[in-house]
Design a protein around this motif. Sequence first.
Motif, PDB file in Angstrom:
ATOM      1  N   GLY A   2       0.821  -1.209   0.000  1.00  0.00           N
ATOM      2  CA  GLY A   2       0.000   0.000   0.000  1.00  0.00           C
ATOM      3  C   GLY A   2       0.850   1.252   0.000  1.00  0.00           C
ATOM      4  N   LYS A   3       1.932   1.250   0.768  1.00  0.00           N
ATOM      5  CA  LYS A   3       2.817   2.407   0.817  1.00  0.00           C
ATOM      6  C   LYS A   3       3.527   2.614  -0.514  1.00  0.00           C
ATOM      7  N   SER A  13       1.807   6.702  -6.914  1.00  0.00           N
ATOM      8  CA  SER A  13       0.712   7.534  -7.421  1.00  0.00           C
ATOM      9  C   SER A  13       1.005   9.025  -7.261  1.00  0.00           C
ATOM     10  N   THR A  14       2.035   9.379  -6.505  1.00  0.00           N
ATOM     11  CA  THR A  14       2.398  10.789  -6.348  1.00  0.00           C
ATOM     12  C   THR A  14       3.208  11.254  -7.551  1.00  0.00           C
ATOM     13  N   SER A  40       2.448   1.587  -3.518  1.00  0.00           N
ATOM     14  CA  SER A  40       1.495   2.028  -4.537  1.00  0.00           C
ATOM     15  C   SER A  40       1.101   3.486  -4.317  1.00  0.00           C
ATOM     16  N   HIS A  41       1.015   3.930  -3.049  1.00  0.00           N
ATOM     17  CA  HIS A  41       0.715   5.340  -2.775  1.00  0.00           C
ATOM     18  C   HIS A  41       1.861   6.224  -3.267  1.00  0.00           C
ATOM     19  N   MET A  42       3.092   5.809  -2.992  1.00  0.00           N
ATOM     20  CA  MET A  42       4.245   6.584  -3.423  1.00  0.00           C
ATOM     21  C   MET A  42       4.278   6.687  -4.949  1.00  0.00           C
TER      22      MET A  42
END
Length: 80
Positions: free
Chosen positions: A58-59, A65-66, A61-63
Amino acid sequence: MLGFGQYQLLSFHGIQRFCAIQFLTQKFMEFQRQEWMNGGTELTLGKVVHRIREESLGKVSHMLSTSLGKEILHLLKHSA
């Protein structure tokens, strides 16, 4: 020669290093399991590994997406 699947050790120093990594990994997972069980929910080490993988993914994939993550992906695609 001592073999663990595809991981083969040829020296005593290598065997010591492997055992230390295994010990530290086991202790980290057990520590995490005890911390997460404070709510009273029983957890196995397998569930702890699964939860760690989910949270890490999750971390990542979040990174990605930035804007920084998109720039990194762009650089990786064009560097090959």
